[in-house]
Design a protein around this motif. Structure first.
Motif, short mmCIF file in Angstrom:
data_model
loop_
_atom_site.label_atom_id
_atom_site.label_comp_id
_atom_site.label_asym_id
_atom_site.label_seq_id
_atom_site.Cartn_x
_atom_site.Cartn_y
_atom_site.Cartn_z
N LEU A 1 0.83 -1.20 0.00
CA LEU A 1 0.00 0.00 0.00
C LEU A 1 0.87 1.26 0.00
N ILE A 2 1.96 1.20 0.71
CA ILE A 2 2.86 2.36 0.77
C ILE A 2 3.59 2.56 -0.56
N LEU A 3 4.11 1.48 -1.14
CA LEU A 3 4.96 1.58 -2.33
C LEU A 3 4.20 1.41 -3.65
N GLY A 4 2.98 0.89 -3.58
CA GLY A 4 2.22 0.60 -4.79
C GLY A 4 2.52 -0.80 -5.27
N CYS A 5 1.56 -1.41 -6.00
CA CYS A 5 1.75 -2.77 -6.48
C CYS A 5 0.69 -3.10 -7.53
N LYS A 6 0.80 -4.28 -8.08
CA LYS A 6 -0.23 -4.80 -8.99
C LYS A 6 -0.81 -6.04 -8.33
N ILE A 7 -2.14 -6.18 -8.38
CA ILE A 7 -2.79 -7.34 -7.78
C ILE A 7 -3.70 -8.00 -8.81
N LEU A 12 -5.51 -5.18 -11.13
CA LEU A 12 -5.54 -3.79 -10.70
C LEU A 12 -4.14 -3.31 -10.38
N THR A 13 -3.92 -2.05 -10.63
CA THR A 13 -2.69 -1.40 -10.17
C THR A 13 -3.08 -0.55 -8.97
N ILE A 14 -2.45 -0.85 -7.84
CA ILE A 14 -2.69 -0.09 -6.62
C ILE A 14 -1.63 1.00 -6.56
N PRO A 15 -2.04 2.27 -6.62
CA PRO A 15 -1.03 3.34 -6.58
C PRO A 15 -0.37 3.46 -5.21
N GLU A 16 0.81 4.04 -5.20
CA GLU A 16 1.50 4.21 -3.92
C GLU A 16 0.68 5.12 -3.00
N ASN A 17 0.86 4.90 -1.71
CA ASN A 17 0.17 5.64 -0.65
C ASN A 17 -1.35 5.46 -0.68
#
Length: 89
Positions: free
Chosen positions: A14-20, A32-37
């Motif tokens: 969640l802090i750095l961002g990721c893809k799930i 989905l791409t989870i953006p940083e922060n």
């Protein structure tokens, strides 16, 4: 109509961002791409997610929750304290 699913994402992702990739019924997958922060309980909408299965066009709402580590070593705790002391809010 909307379908909601809660999906846990590790704290650092969640802090750095990721893809799930969320797997739903009938092996349907949503990427989905989870953006940083990203904050916990943020909602992401996947439009027309069930259009292939049903005659209705449904949206999938993915609610992001934070997944906390089960165990943190003393070394890692010290590193996290050092990071905490150097972060500005």
């Amino acid at each position: 109509m909307d379908i909601e699913k809660i999906y846990e994402v590790p704290l650092f992702d969640l802090i750095l961002g990721c893809k799930i990739e969320v797997i739903w019924e009938y092996n349907q997958k949503a990427k989905l791409t989870i953006p940083e922060n990203t904050k916990p309980w943020t909602k992401f909408r996947v439009k027309e997610f069930w259009k292939e299965i049903s005659w209705k066009k449904w949206n999938l709402i993915i609610i992001i929750d934070v997944k906390m580590p089960k165990h943190i070593s003393d070394l890692d705790k010290n590193l996290l304290k050092s990071i905490r002391d150097n972060i500005w809010y």
